[in-house]
Design a protein around this motif. Sequence first.
Motif, PDB file in Angstrom:
ATOM      1  N   CYS A 232       0.836  -1.216   0.000  1.00 49.86           N
ATOM      2  CA  CYS A 232       0.000   0.000   0.000  1.00 49.86           C
ATOM      3  C   CYS A 232       0.865   1.258   0.000  1.00 49.86           C
ATOM      4  CB  CYS A 232      -0.920   0.003   1.217  1.00 49.86           C
ATOM      5  SG  CYS A 232      -2.339  -1.103   1.077  1.00 49.86           S
ATOM      6  N   PHE A 233       1.867   1.297   0.860  1.00 49.12           N
ATOM      7  CA  PHE A 233       2.757   2.471   0.897  1.00 49.12           C
ATOM      8  C   PHE A 233       3.506   2.618  -0.428  1.00 49.12           C
ATOM      9  CE2 PHE A 233       2.443   1.405   5.505  1.00 49.12           C
ATOM     10  CZ  PHE A 233       1.897   2.608   5.942  1.00 49.12           C
ATOM     11  N   ALA A 234       3.914   1.499  -1.012  1.00 47.35           N
ATOM     12  CA  ALA A 234       4.632   1.550  -2.290  1.00 47.35           C
ATOM     13  C   ALA A 234       3.734   2.062  -3.405  1.00 47.35           C
ATOM     14  CB  ALA A 234       5.166   0.158  -2.638  1.00 47.35           C
ATOM     15  N   VAL A 235       2.458   1.661  -3.386  1.00 45.36           N
ATOM     16  CA  VAL A 235       1.504   2.152  -4.382  1.00 45.36           C
ATOM     17  C   VAL A 235       1.336   3.661  -4.248  1.00 45.36           C
ATOM     18  CG1 VAL A 235      -0.934   2.161  -5.044  1.00 45.36           C
ATOM     19  CG2 VAL A 235       0.254  -0.007  -4.675  1.00 45.36           C
ATOM     20  N   GLY A 236       1.276   4.150  -3.005  1.00 39.49           N
ATOM     21  CA  GLY A 236       1.171   5.598  -2.792  1.00 39.49           C
ATOM     22  C   GLY A 236       2.358   6.336  -3.382  1.00 39.49           C
ATOM     23  N   ALA A 237       3.552   5.785  -3.193  1.00 43.93           N
ATOM     24  CA  ALA A 237       4.756   6.399  -3.759  1.00 43.93           C
ATOM     25  C   ALA A 237       4.717   6.369  -5.279  1.00 43.93           C
ATOM     26  CB  ALA A 237       5.996   5.664  -3.247  1.00 43.93           C
ATOM     27  N   LEU A 238       4.227   5.266  -5.834  1.00 41.85           N
ATOM     28  CA  LEU A 238       4.113   5.137  -7.287  1.00 41.85           C
ATOM     29  C   LEU A 238       3.126   6.156  -7.844  1.00 41.85           C
ATOM     30  CD1 LEU A 238       5.114   3.324  -9.628  1.00 41.85           C
ATOM     31  CD2 LEU A 238       3.083   1.902  -9.242  1.00 41.85           C
ATOM     32  N   ALA A 239       2.026   6.360  -7.125  1.00 37.95           N
ATOM     33  CA  ALA A 239       1.002   7.312  -7.577  1.00 37.95           C
ATOM     34  C   ALA A 239       1.528   8.741  -7.589  1.00 37.95           C
ATOM     35  CB  ALA A 239      -0.226   7.212  -6.668  1.00 37.95           C
ATOM     36  N   ARG A 240       2.554   8.992  -6.801  1.00 38.82           N
ATOM     37  CA  ARG A 240       3.111  10.347  -6.739  1.00 38.82           C
ATOM     38  C   ARG A 240       3.810  10.730  -8.042  1.00 38.82           C
ATOM     39  NH1 ARG A 240       4.037  13.751  -2.247  1.00 38.82           N
ATOM     40  NH2 ARG A 240       4.655  15.765  -3.065  1.00 38.82           N
ATOM     41  N   ILE A 241       4.380   9.745  -8.722  1.00 42.12           N
ATOM     42  CA  ILE A 241       5.162  10.057  -9.921  1.00 42.12           C
ATOM     43  C   ILE A 241       4.439   9.711 -11.222  1.00 42.12           C
ATOM     44  CG2 ILE A 241       7.413   9.908  -8.815  1.00 42.12           C
ATOM     45  CD1 ILE A 241       7.629   7.054  -9.733  1.00 42.12           C
ATOM     46  N   VAL A 242       3.349   8.951 -11.143  1.00 41.11           N
ATOM     47  CA  VAL A 242       2.606   8.604 -12.361  1.00 41.11           C
ATOM     48  C   VAL A 242       2.122   9.840 -13.112  1.00 41.11           C
ATOM     49  CG1 VAL A 242       0.468   7.544 -13.212  1.00 41.11           C
ATOM     50  CG2 VAL A 242       1.958   6.275 -11.666  1.00 41.11           C
ATOM     51  N   PRO A 243       1.569  10.872 -12.421  1.00 41.95           N
ATOM     52  CA  PRO A 243       1.093  12.049 -13.160  1.00 41.95           C
ATOM     53  C   PRO A 243       2.181  12.773 -13.947  1.00 41.95           C
ATOM     54  CG  PRO A 243       0.164  12.010 -10.942  1.00 41.95           C
ATOM     55  CD  PRO A 243       1.216  10.948 -10.994  1.00 41.95           C
ATOM     56  N   GLU A 244       3.450  12.522 -13.625  1.00 44.60           N
ATOM     57  CA  GLU A 244       4.529  13.159 -14.376  1.00 44.60           C
ATOM     58  C   GLU A 244       4.645  12.600 -15.797  1.00 44.60           C
ATOM     59  OE1 GLU A 244       8.053  12.572 -12.126  1.00 44.60           O
ATOM     60  OE2 GLU A 244       7.326  13.646 -10.342  1.00 44.60           O
ATOM     61  N   SER A 245       4.136  11.394 -16.007  1.00 47.12           N
ATOM     62  CA  SER A 245       4.275  10.745 -17.310  1.00 47.12           C
ATOM     63  C   SER A 245       2.948  10.467 -18.007  1.00 47.12           C
ATOM     64  CB  SER A 245       5.030   9.413 -17.154  1.00 47.12           C
ATOM     65  OG  SER A 245       6.274   9.600 -16.515  1.00 47.12           O
ATOM     66  N   ILE A 246       1.857  10.430 -17.232  1.00 46.81           N
ATOM     67  CA  ILE A 246       0.556  10.060 -17.794  1.00 46.81           C
ATOM     68  C   ILE A 246      -0.474  11.133 -17.467  1.00 46.81           C
ATOM     69  CG2 ILE A 246      -1.308   8.348 -17.734  1.00 46.81           C
ATOM     70  CD1 ILE A 246       0.757   6.262 -16.946  1.00 46.81           C
ATOM     71  N   GLN A 247      -1.302  11.451 -18.422  1.00 49.64           N
ATOM     72  CA  GLN A 247      -2.415  12.361 -18.206  1.00 49.64           C
ATOM     73  C   GLN A 247      -3.670  11.728 -18.791  1.00 49.64           C
ATOM     74  OE1 GLN A 247      -1.343  16.204 -19.829  1.00 49.64           O
ATOM     75  NE2 GLN A 247      -0.354  16.828 -17.916  1.00 49.64           N
ATOM     76  N   ILE A 248      -4.749  11.710 -18.022  1.00 47.09           N
ATOM     77  CA  ILE A 248      -6.020  11.133 -18.448  1.00 47.09           C
ATOM     78  C   ILE A 248      -7.110  12.183 -18.253  1.00 47.09           C
ATOM     79  CG2 ILE A 248      -7.704   9.296 -18.019  1.00 47.09           C
ATOM     80  CD1 ILE A 248      -5.466   7.551 -17.012  1.00 47.09           C
ATOM     81  N   PRO A 249      -8.008  12.359 -19.205  1.00 47.28           N
ATOM     82  CA  PRO A 249      -9.107  13.321 -19.045  1.00 47.28           C
ATOM     83  C   PRO A 249      -9.872  13.074 -17.751  1.00 47.28           C
ATOM     84  CG  PRO A 249      -9.053  12.493 -21.287  1.00 47.28           C
ATOM     85  CD  PRO A 249      -8.056  11.675 -20.510  1.00 47.28           C
ATOM     86  N   LYS A 250     -10.244  14.155 -17.084  1.00 47.19           N
ATOM     87  CA  LYS A 250     -10.860  14.044 -15.768  1.00 47.19           C
ATOM     88  C   LYS A 250     -12.160  13.221 -15.805  1.00 47.19           C
ATOM     89  CE  LYS A 250     -12.645  16.750 -11.918  1.00 47.19           C
ATOM     90  NZ  LYS A 250     -13.957  16.083 -11.972  1.00 47.19           N
ATOM     91  N   LYS A 251     -12.988  13.425 -16.816  1.00 50.05           N
ATOM     92  CA  LYS A 251     -14.248  12.672 -16.879  1.00 50.05           C
ATOM     93  C   LYS A 251     -13.987  11.175 -16.989  1.00 50.05           C
ATOM     94  CE  LYS A 251     -17.316  16.246 -18.722  1.00 50.05           C
ATOM     95  NZ  LYS A 251     -18.224  16.626 -19.847  1.00 50.05           N
ATOM     96  N   LEU A 252     -12.955  10.814 -17.732  1.00 50.98           N
ATOM     97  CA  LEU A 252     -12.597   9.405 -17.851  1.00 50.98           C
ATOM     98  C   LEU A 252     -12.100   8.866 -16.517  1.00 50.98           C
ATOM     99  CD1 LEU A 252     -12.277   6.919 -19.614  1.00 50.98           C
ATOM    100  CD2 LEU A 252     -10.009   7.759 -20.305  1.00 50.98           C
ATOM    101  N   CYS A 253     -11.289   9.674 -15.804  1.00 49.32           N
ATOM    102  CA  CYS A 253     -10.815   9.291 -14.458  1.00 49.32           C
ATOM    103  C   CYS A 253     -11.993   9.050 -13.528  1.00 49.32           C
ATOM    104  CB  CYS A 253      -9.932  10.397 -13.878  1.00 49.32           C
ATOM    105  SG  CYS A 253      -8.212  10.333 -14.364  1.00 49.32           S
ATOM    106  N   ASP A 254     -12.929   9.997 -13.511  1.00 44.58           N
ATOM    107  CA  ASP A 254     -14.074   9.889 -12.606  1.00 44.58           C
ATOM    108  C   ASP A 254     -14.943   8.690 -12.935  1.00 44.58           C
ATOM    109  OD1 ASP A 254     -13.283  12.123 -11.195  1.00 44.58           O
ATOM    110  OD2 ASP A 254     -14.514  13.513 -12.339  1.00 44.58           O
ATOM    111  N   SER A 255     -15.167   8.444 -14.224  1.00 39.09           N
ATOM    112  CA  SER A 255     -15.978   7.293 -14.631  1.00 39.09           C
ATOM    113  C   SER A 255     -15.306   5.990 -14.218  1.00 39.09           C
ATOM    114  CB  SER A 255     -16.199   7.313 -16.146  1.00 39.09           C
ATOM    115  OG  SER A 255     -16.872   8.496 -16.549  1.00 39.09           O
ATOM    116  N   ALA A 256     -13.990   5.910 -14.403  1.00 40.34           N
ATOM    117  CA  ALA A 256     -13.253   4.709 -14.019  1.00 40.34           C
ATOM    118  C   ALA A 256     -13.264   4.523 -12.507  1.00 40.34           C
ATOM    119  CB  ALA A 256     -11.818   4.796 -14.537  1.00 40.34           C
ATOM    120  N   ILE A 257     -13.186   5.616 -11.760  1.00 41.46           N
ATOM    121  CA  ILE A 257     -13.230   5.537 -10.294  1.00 41.46           C
ATOM    122  C   ILE A 257     -14.563   4.955  -9.830  1.00 41.46           C
ATOM    123  CG2 ILE A 257     -13.390   6.931  -8.195  1.00 41.46           C
ATOM    124  CD1 ILE A 257     -11.252   8.767  -9.429  1.00 41.46           C
ATOM    125  N   VAL A 258     -15.656   5.424 -10.416  1.00 44.39           N
ATOM    126  CA  VAL A 258     -16.984   4.910 -10.049  1.00 44.39           C
ATOM    127  C   VAL A 258     -17.065   3.415 -10.334  1.00 44.39           C
ATOM    128  CG1 VAL A 258     -19.450   5.007 -10.582  1.00 44.39           C
ATOM    129  CG2 VAL A 258     -18.139   7.135 -10.355  1.00 44.39           C
TER     130      VAL A 258
END
Length: 378
Positions: A232-258
């Motif tokens: 879990c802690f490692a995933v949090g660290a990974l999530a910190r740097i993912v936005p530096e390389s990947i961008q996803i439209p917000k509506k797509l993010c929200d739909s996937a989250i639901v």
Amino acid sequence: MLQSYQMFGWILGLLLLCWAVFSSRLFVFMDNPGSRRIERLDGLRFLLAFSVAMHHYVYSYYYLHGQPWTPAVFAHNPLNLRMGVFGVTLFFMLSGYLFAQSSPASWLHFYLKRFLRIAPIFYLSSCCCVLLALYLQRHTLVSRDMLLNLYYWFDAGITGVKPPLFGMRDARLINAGVAWTLYWEWAFYFSLPLLCFVRQKTGQLPLAISVLFIAVYCVAPFNQQKAYFIACFAVGALARIVPESIQIPKKLCDSAIVLLLVLIFSITTGRYHINFLPLFALLFILIALGGDIFGLLRLKAFVRLGDASYSIYLLHGLAWYGMNKYIAAHNLVLNRTQYTLVSTAVMFVLLIICTLTYQYIEKPFMALGRRKSPWLKE
């Protein structure tokens, strides 16, 4: 106790009431104008603390009605069973996200700030537990090992040990036993100097992936739960740097989250099992990428209560325990509607108290921790 779909409706109703009440001007003192904090993460904190509170709501009810504190009591409330794992999992990921890039000028100052952040409300919760245990055991008081046992109740969660109090064997359940997660939080904080050193040599992405590999393939075969928490802690660290390389439209993010939330609350077992970690990891990464569940996580009420989430987390067990103990001690007979109304009132009193403990206990100690101590070299 409400069953299944009724519980789901009540939980949604509670969230709507929270939105209506805590977005009012009465709670404007909880706002942080000019803060650089990420609002959707504050809103997330509240939903996680709320989820854990709803998880322990069922535990506490059945425990004080004579049933053991085991997952078996969730037979008619599977939603509440999964809410506990959901809350703790994302709390750990959030810690990994926030502290993965830590590189303080003084580690002593870092740990002082962490202590001042964690200890005050921890001590308040422990004092309440000790006093309530003393009252409940007043006629059968056991003083053996009293000082040693009290020591563990005021260790700020570092040891993770909560022994009996005054002969009350299950004293840790007075606050729903929530302090066990602080043991893992401290373990993560104490590992940071080593992780920081390795990160400087390898970079954050290789380090996070390496820790995930060790957790999943080396630790999990021997202990699923420990592997899960480390991952879990490692995933949090990974999530910190993912936005530096990947961008996803917000509506797509929200739909996937639901969609992921539906899957998590439909197919997971309510246990900390490494097999379900990818679902939680993807969910958290999407939030890190900017997802806020169509604005839900940015609601003013949830952002405000997010600041009080640590108080909610450490004090909600006391509220449920006290409510159920009072009902049992006075032989009150409440039907489902009456019990639900009382529970609703107790929840809102708890939330109001937690906004005050944040304002007058947590916030001043956090400010104290930010000051430069003359006896610590920066």
